[in-house]
Design a protein around this motif. Structure first.
Motif, short mmCIF file in Angstrom:
data_model
loop_
_atom_site.label_atom_id
_atom_site.label_comp_id
_atom_site.label_asym_id
_atom_site.label_seq_id
_atom_site.Cartn_x
_atom_site.Cartn_y
_atom_site.Cartn_z
N ALA A 118 0.62 -1.33 -0.04
CA ALA A 118 0.03 -0.08 0.28
C ALA A 118 0.82 1.35 0.16
CB ALA A 118 -1.05 -0.03 1.34
N THR A 119 0.08 2.33 -0.98
CA THR A 119 1.48 3.54 -0.88
C THR A 119 1.02 4.28 0.56
OG1 THR A 119 2.27 5.24 -2.19
CG2 THR A 119 -0.66 4.50 -1.69
N PRO A 120 1.91 4.78 1.10
CA PRO A 120 3.84 4.72 0.65
C PRO A 120 3.96 3.84 1.21
CG PRO A 120 3.11 6.30 2.92
CD PRO A 120 1.95 5.88 2.09
N ALA A 121 4.83 3.62 0.49
CA ALA A 121 5.28 1.90 0.23
C ALA A 121 7.01 1.93 -0.28
CB ALA A 121 4.50 1.04 -1.55
N THR A 122 8.05 1.24 0.60
CA THR A 122 9.33 1.22 -0.07
C THR A 122 9.12 -0.30 -0.41
OG1 THR A 122 10.30 2.16 1.74
CG2 THR A 122 11.70 1.14 1.27
N LEU A 123 10.06 -0.03 -1.21
CA LEU A 123 10.34 -1.20 -2.26
C LEU A 123 10.75 -2.18 -1.32
CD1 LEU A 123 11.01 -0.99 -6.24
CD2 LEU A 123 8.91 -1.21 -5.06
N PRO A 124 10.92 -3.10 -1.41
CA PRO A 124 11.84 -4.43 -0.30
C PRO A 124 13.52 -4.49 -0.66
CG PRO A 124 10.15 -5.29 -1.47
CD PRO A 124 10.09 -4.42 -2.44
N GLN A 125 14.11 -4.29 -0.36
CA GLN A 125 15.42 -3.62 -0.30
C GLN A 125 16.63 -4.59 1.12
OE1 GLN A 125 16.53 0.22 0.58
NE2 GLN A 125 14.70 0.09 -0.81
#
Length: 282
Positions: A118-125
């Motif tokens: 869901a936004t706001p989202a951080t791409l997995p890293q």
């Protein structure tokens, strides 16, 4: 930003790309009209015959071409070769009848089934993910300007060294990949890093062709996106970065001026950019 000095093996990338292609629902479709098969294949063969005659292709050159075709198949590199050197022309034909945001090629590194965010989202890293932080924001709207709530942005990208998860063994699965869902106003906010340019693997038959033709094997840095919403045509596109290396000489010939971002430095080591997507009715 650094660039890739060495790439994962062509065999590994080819195998992963072939497996991903077979698993992806994006490539399923109805059977092709035999008349279209006949027309397309006949013209393709006629074009090859013209090249043979115009260039006076010799038997040794013909045998070398057969050997190369065999190696491409054995190495599983057809998705890589076709996506890099042919897909842009197919996309140009499709774009003739399409409205909304500009599209471009899918490329060989798409993997379905990523984490839904869901936004706001951080791409997995990774915890120690290197690279310039990027905040990517915008809206998804229809052609009448209405926001599309709960639209989906399937996002994937290379890391700071130009590697893609799923194709580079040292990266965890799903790294810098995610399916981001817009809010009720069609807005999205994605936290990630700026990717690096990447090099098409050069240790396999595709690389041998590139070397033999004295071409460079690089693609400019970009974000990949599939942007979709119920009742609307899915946009397949890539977003590039102003001033980026290889932007004017992309080996895949897939860049377009409308798809170039110009992130602004926020003064704290982070960059930010806003870009809106417009989807046409399906």
């Amino acid at each position: 930003m650094t660039t890739t000095q060495e790439s994962p093996t062509a065999a590994g990338s080819g195998s992963s790309a072939t497996e991903a292609f077979r698993a992806s629902t994006l490539h399923s479709g109805a059977g092709t009209d035999p008349a279209r098969v006949s027309a397309i294949v006949s013209k393709l063969l006629a074009g090859i015959h013209d090249v043979v005659r115009d260039e006076s292709v010799t038997y040794p050159e013909f045998q070398a071409a057969k050997q190369w075709l065999i190696e491409v198949g054995e190495g599983g590199e057809w998705p890589l070769f076709l996506d890099v050197f042919v897909e842009h022309a197919v996309e140009e034909v499709a774009a003739r009848t399409q409205d909304g945001t500009k599209g471009t090629i899918l490329g060989p590194y798409y993997l379905p089934g990523q984490a839904r965010l869901a936004t706001p989202a951080t791409l997995p890293q990774r915890p120690d993910e290197k690279g310039v932080p990027l905040v990517f924001t915008g809206h998804v709207r229809d052609t009448d300007g209405r926001p599309l709530a709960h639209a989906e942005l399937d996002v994937w990208q290379a890391d700071e060294q130009g590697y893609y998860s799923g194709f580079a063994p040292h990266l965890p699965d799903g790294n810098l990949r995610g399916l981001v869902v817009t809010d009720a106003e069609g807005r999205f906010e994605i936290h990630t890093i700026q990717p690096a340019p990447y090099q098409v693997p050069t240790d396999g038959p595709t690389g041998k062709l590139i070397t033999a033709a004295d071409w460079h094997p690089w693609r400019p840095a970009h974000l990949h996106l599939l942007v979709s919403a119920p009742g609307h045509r899915t946009i397949t596109t890539q977003l590039y970065f102003k001033g980026g290396q290889w932007l004017d000489s992309d080996v895949a010939d897939a860049t377009k001026p409308e798809l170039v971002l110009n992130p602004a430095d926020q003064g704290d080591g982070t960059t930010a950019v806003d870009y809106d997507f417009v989807l046409e009715p399906a």
